[in-house]
Design an enzyme around this catalytic site. Sequence first.
Site, PDB file in Angstrom:
ATOM      1  N   HIS A  74      85.649  13.868  -5.065  1.00  0.00           N
ATOM      2  CA  HIS A  74      86.126  14.739  -3.998  1.00  0.00           C
ATOM      3  C   HIS A  74      87.448  14.202  -3.469  1.00  0.00           C
ATOM      4  O   HIS A  74      87.487  13.165  -2.810  1.00  0.00           O
ATOM      5  CB  HIS A  74      85.090  14.796  -2.872  1.00  0.00           C
ATOM      6  CG  HIS A  74      85.279  15.942  -1.932  1.00  0.00           C
ATOM      7  ND1 HIS A  74      86.440  16.155  -1.255  1.00  0.00           N
ATOM      8  CD2 HIS A  74      84.437  16.950  -1.575  1.00  0.00           C
ATOM      9  CE1 HIS A  74      86.325  17.231  -0.498  1.00  0.00           C
ATOM     10  NE2 HIS A  74      85.114  17.737  -0.681  1.00  0.00           N
ATOM     11  N   HIS A 117      80.449  25.807  -3.725  1.00  0.00           N
ATOM     12  CA  HIS A 117      81.727  25.119  -3.680  1.00  0.00           C
ATOM     13  C   HIS A 117      81.502  23.603  -3.689  1.00  0.00           C
ATOM     14  O   HIS A 117      80.650  23.092  -2.965  1.00  0.00           O
ATOM     15  CB  HIS A 117      82.476  25.538  -2.407  1.00  0.00           C
ATOM     16  CG  HIS A 117      83.706  24.746  -2.131  1.00  0.00           C
ATOM     17  ND1 HIS A 117      83.851  23.973  -0.991  1.00  0.00           N
ATOM     18  CD2 HIS A 117      84.858  24.585  -2.840  1.00  0.00           C
ATOM     19  CE1 HIS A 117      85.037  23.397  -1.010  1.00  0.00           C
ATOM     20  NE2 HIS A 117      85.665  23.739  -2.110  1.00  0.00           N
TER      21      HIS A 117
END
Length: 324
Positions: A89, A45
Site C-alpha cells: 500500500h 478497493h
Amino acid sequence: MRSFFVLLVSLCSFQILQVYAERLCNGHQELCSRKYSNITFIGAHDSAFVGDSPADNQGVSVTAQLDSGVRFLQSQSHVNSFKVLSLCHTSCFLNDAGPLTSFLSTVKTWLDKNPDEVLTLLLTNGDRSPVAAFDTAFKSSGLDKYAYQPPSSPLPFDEWPTLGSLIDTKNRLIVFLDYGASTSSVPYILDQFAYYFETPFNTIDPDFPQCAIDRPPKAKPDGRMYIVNHYLDKKISANEVLDKDILDDVRIPNGLFGRGFLDDVLVPDRKAAPKTNAVSGKGSIGAQADLCQELYNRKPNVLLLDFVDKGEGVKAQRVLNGFL
C-alpha cells in the site's frame, strides 16, 4: 421396448433442460446470458490490505470478500526491498501484504472451489514493473489457466462474451493492469485504460457529488466500460492520531510512526463505511450510480468500495443488476 427407449430419452432430455434452467452464473440465472460489459460489479478497493491500521482498506480477508459476493478485486503492487513483486500500500515500508504470488494462490483456491463464478482482478503497477513479472506470478500460482484472452485487443465494448460463455470455456478470470500491460507479450493481462475510464479517487466529500472522468486524461466515455471510485477518505494529522476516538478507529502500533509523519495524510474513513456503502440515500452507492448513469446513459461497470463487509455493497450489486 421402443416405448421404454422413448421414455428414457424424454426423461434424460427433461433432466438436461432442468439443469440448464437452474444454472447460475455469479449467483443468478439471468447473468448467464448477459455480456460481461453489461454487468455491474461491486469491487473491493485495495482488497489485500486487511486489518485496522490507517493504511488498511478492508476489514475481512480476500476469501471472505469473495464469499460475501464480491467479484472484482483491486490491489496495489510494488517491488519490496527483497526485490519481490508484492502487494504494498503506497510503499512496502508502510504496508506489505505479501508476495503477489500468495495473493493469486488464494484467488485460485477460491476459483477452484467455485466453478460457476467469474472474477476480475485489477492490479496497479506502482513501480512500473515489466509485465513479464506479473506473468511469472500468475504462472507460479497456476491462476493463469483461468485467465480470459480476448480474440483481439482492445476488444470492442459490445463484443465481450457472456458470463455463461466464460464459465463454459473455463476462462473465468479477467485480468487488468493499470500501467505496463502488453498483450503482444502477455495476451491475458489487459490494459486497464484501453477498456475502462474511472472517476476521481481520494474523495473526502461524503456526498460523492460528481462522476467526472479522471483517468485516462481526456478520455471519451464511448466504447469504454467505467469504474466509479466510491470510497471515502478522511484527513488525519499527528495531533488527531493522539485523540482517543481516532486511536480506537485506526489502532496504530506504538512507535510505528513518528510525530508529524501523518500530517495531512488521507486514510480510509472506516466509521463512515456503513453509510458510504448503503444501497440508497445521500452519498450512497445507489446515489452515485444514478448520477453516473444520468451522465453516461448506462450504469457503472464497477463501483470500488472500502470495507466491503460494512453496509450493503452486495445488495447494491444485486439492485444495480436488476435483482430487487
